[in-house]
Design an enzyme around this catalytic site. Sequence first.
Site, PDB file in Angstrom:
ATOM      1  N   HIS A 103       0.861  -1.182   0.000  1.00 30.40           N
ATOM      2  CA  HIS A 103       0.000   0.000   0.000  1.00 30.40           C
ATOM      3  C   HIS A 103       0.893   1.227   0.000  1.00 30.40           C
ATOM      4  O   HIS A 103       1.929   1.241   0.665  1.00 30.40           O
ATOM      5  CB  HIS A 103      -0.863   0.004   1.274  1.00 30.40           C
ATOM      6  CG  HIS A 103      -1.277   1.393   1.692  1.00 30.40           C
ATOM      7  ND1 HIS A 103      -0.654   2.082   2.716  1.00 30.40           N
ATOM      8  CD2 HIS A 103      -2.220   2.227   1.193  1.00 30.40           C
ATOM      9  CE1 HIS A 103      -1.209   3.274   2.836  1.00 30.40           C
ATOM     10  NE2 HIS A 103      -2.154   3.392   1.934  1.00 30.40           N
ATOM     11  N   ASN A 117       0.505   5.819  -0.264  1.00 28.13           N
ATOM     12  CA  ASN A 117      -0.345   6.998  -0.400  1.00 28.13           C
ATOM     13  C   ASN A 117       0.528   8.220  -0.176  1.00 28.13           C
ATOM     14  O   ASN A 117       1.309   8.252   0.770  1.00 28.13           O
ATOM     15  CB  ASN A 117      -1.473   6.938   0.649  1.00 28.13           C
ATOM     16  CG  ASN A 117      -2.196   8.268   0.840  1.00 28.13           C
ATOM     17  OD1 ASN A 117      -2.107   8.883   1.897  1.00 28.13           O
ATOM     18  ND2 ASN A 117      -2.876   8.719  -0.181  1.00 28.13           N
ATOM     19  N   GLY A 125     -21.634  11.895  -0.747  1.00 29.16           N
ATOM     20  CA  GLY A 125     -21.317  12.026  -2.168  1.00 29.16           C
ATOM     21  C   GLY A 125     -19.942  11.512  -2.557  1.00 29.16           C
ATOM     22  O   GLY A 125     -19.530  11.659  -3.710  1.00 29.16           O
ATOM     23  N   ALA A 126     -19.217  10.899  -1.615  1.00 24.54           N
ATOM     24  CA  ALA A 126     -17.888  10.377  -1.947  1.00 24.54           C
ATOM     25  C   ALA A 126     -18.034   9.204  -2.914  1.00 24.54           C
ATOM     26  O   ALA A 126     -19.056   8.519  -2.922  1.00 24.54           O
ATOM     27  CB  ALA A 126     -17.175   9.928  -0.687  1.00 24.54           C
ATOM     28  N   TYR A 166     -17.513   5.844  -3.394  1.00 25.11           N
ATOM     29  CA  TYR A 166     -17.118   4.715  -2.549  1.00 25.11           C
ATOM     30  C   TYR A 166     -16.386   3.625  -3.324  1.00 25.11           C
ATOM     31  O   TYR A 166     -15.555   2.912  -2.776  1.00 25.11           O
ATOM     32  CB  TYR A 166     -18.310   4.149  -1.776  1.00 25.11           C
ATOM     33  CG  TYR A 166     -19.380   3.526  -2.626  1.00 25.11           C
ATOM     34  CD1 TYR A 166     -19.269   2.216  -3.068  1.00 25.11           C
ATOM     35  CD2 TYR A 166     -20.525   4.233  -3.000  1.00 25.11           C
ATOM     36  CE1 TYR A 166     -20.245   1.641  -3.869  1.00 25.11           C
ATOM     37  CE2 TYR A 166     -21.496   3.674  -3.794  1.00 25.11           C
ATOM     38  CZ  TYR A 166     -21.345   2.375  -4.227  1.00 25.11           C
ATOM     39  OH  TYR A 166     -22.300   1.811  -5.016  1.00 25.11           O
ATOM     40  N   SER A 178     -14.041   4.022  -5.450  1.00 27.71           N
ATOM     41  CA  SER A 178     -12.617   4.355  -5.430  1.00 27.71           C
ATOM     42  C   SER A 178     -12.034   4.132  -4.036  1.00 27.71           C
ATOM     43  O   SER A 178     -10.914   3.640  -3.900  1.00 27.71           O
ATOM     44  CB  SER A 178     -12.401   5.815  -5.847  1.00 27.71           C
ATOM     45  OG  SER A 178     -12.829   5.998  -7.170  1.00 27.71           O
TER      46      SER A 178
END
Lengths: 371, 371
Positions: free
Chosen positions: B173, B175, B328-329, B331, B333
């Site tokens: 992972h 980020n 409104g995200a 989800y 992704s």
Amino acid sequence: MRGFVQLKADTSSAEVSDWPEPLKDKILLEEIFPNETDVDADINWMAEPLTDAATRESNKNSMRVRMEMMIMKIQRDFCRALENEEDPRYKFLVDRWTRAEGGGGITCVLQDGTTFEKAGVNISVVHGKIPPQAVAQMNARGKKLPEGKEMPFFACGVSSVVHPRNPNIPTIHFNFRYFEVVESEEENRKRWWFGGGTDLTPYYLDKSDVKHFHQTFKNACDKHNDKFYSKFKAWCDDYFLIKHRGITRGVGGIFFDDLDTPDRESCFDFVKDCAEAVIPSYLPIVKKNREGPYGYSERQWQLIRRGHYAEFNLVYDRGTKFGLYTPGARYESILMSLPLHAKWEYMNKVIEGSREAKLTEVLKNPREWID
Amino acid sequence: MRGFVQLKADTSSAEVSDWPEPLKDKILLEEIFPNETDVDADINWMAEPLTDAATRESNKNSMRVRMEMMIMKIQRDFCRALENEEDPRYKFLVDRWTRAEGGGGITCVLQDGTTFEKAGVNISVVHGKIPPQAVAQMNARGKKLPEGKEMPFFACGVSSVVHPRNPNIPTIHFNFRYFEVVESEEENRKRWWFGGGTDLTPYYLDKSDVKHFHQTFKNACDKHNDKFYSKFKAWCDDYFLIKHRGITRGVGGIFFDDLDTPDRESCFDFVKDCAEAVIPSYLPIVKKNREGPYGYSERQWQLIRRGHYAEFNLVYDRGTKFGLYTPGARYESILMSLPLHAKWEYMNKVIEGSREAKLTEVLKNPREWID
């Protein structure tokens, strides 16, 4: 702790006559317990109660002991009812555990069976000092308990999730619990309440099954208060919502919390009737669908929906979150609710007009099931 | 948006000479991009950038645009590097999305491949008004932003999780993100910071792989500050902790947040070096282990550990929780990080002395990997 004699189940709340067609007459509780013998109920639990015999005897009229006995019986009856649908090689594993802070639990799990992929039926009976975050959580839903104070508490409950193998059989969840908090020991000021509920998560929609499930709990509710079913049905749709997906976990059922009116006796009777309605609400659905045909694509959809189930439990469920955040909690018991297998596929889409789409439509727009 | 010409990757931070044996010389970035052509970099992304060409051109020296260009390149390089290890029939699916409130993202997912069971590489570039719960969360970790005020913000980042098919290859992972908040528009008071990290989740412990992974990021850290690696390594062990199980998600790596010293240019250079270290940290491990033998029991252990991974992401991960709670995200992704398959077995026990036990020992007691 295995090999207890099976007892005759109390059929008073089974309400067989109220079941809708085509489920009527498909099951009688007596079928589940064919070898019933009228021996002392005490030896028919899944394991020894958490409260010792002397304490039970000297407090047998207390709500703590009565509730513990009630959930012990519910656990036993439900485990036996499920084993009755299972290949006899697969039985519930029984783990009785205690915790240093007071009390403990009995976790029963049947895993990788023929009928049931994973089924857990837990009871816990715990007492001690209530953790501050629990008080904050309770007050967040309006309980108004004094904060920043170490209060003695007692909690007991039964909790179960059943994930069947065949995607034609829905997953069921139920939980019934009793809570006491001593707000002030000096003034002997005690608060108590009941909570609970049950909900059904089908993989494919069979309206008659869903109606039967709801009707069984409506009957249990109606015996006590004619507003209960509609209120608790709406609460259930609201609670079991996977917010980020805009869908409910399943087709609902009932959900309630902080129940403390009109009096403790009535509340207990209501909770007991609901708990006893679980077997007649679910077993006919298992029996009806257990031989239903399915293939690879139905299994894939079941796994995707089990991913949604895991998401709800890990992201939103109050009980799971509270449990996992409690230091020293028995996470194996908390996580028994998770499916044996789950799948997360990026951009899984259901085909318009398909059986998967028909279910999804209901998950997006919860409906009324009783006319 | 497919079929971009592959560009020569920048090898300046690859530090091949620093890789420990036996991984040294196993990979060169040139191998990944054999068809390099020195064309305009702009056409080599996975999709069109979120910021339009005119805005990019007129703000090309701004940190917003430079960071967006950097993560676009990281996304492209990593996707191409993974595809290079994959059966050519399987390619990254590219979804470019925009959100009404401002900005959007590019989600790249390769699913059910031969080498990779599920790999997601996302970038997002969003702006708008910062949600109050985000301010509260930032202040909870000491940011001291004014609360109860609608502040404009800008955020961009690249985020990736790769779950390989073969249990001999670890999950990775990473980020890297950049954040700006306008505290006061009148006074033009702006706050900015960088965050990021990367961690490795092996299913079986291969110390030389873990050392190689850590050494690669230590090299990237050491170029900038000789305290970074030990600080960010400890932060990583601390952050990726599955508290209820008392184990870390994997064998760590580096993790940092709120990085805003000594100056923005130095922070950007550091983050860029870390992001560019991902391919040399991971690809040799993929190449070395891709043909490693495994059977049913290794697959089952991989599935159990993927259940733990899903637990961490859904219960504890700040980014996932924040994303799912944001109305409104997207989800799909956010949840690309979840494995294709996961398993939860009640009371799964590892056998003493087994390879599973050896890994678990390290998860319980994080170690130092660099002498």
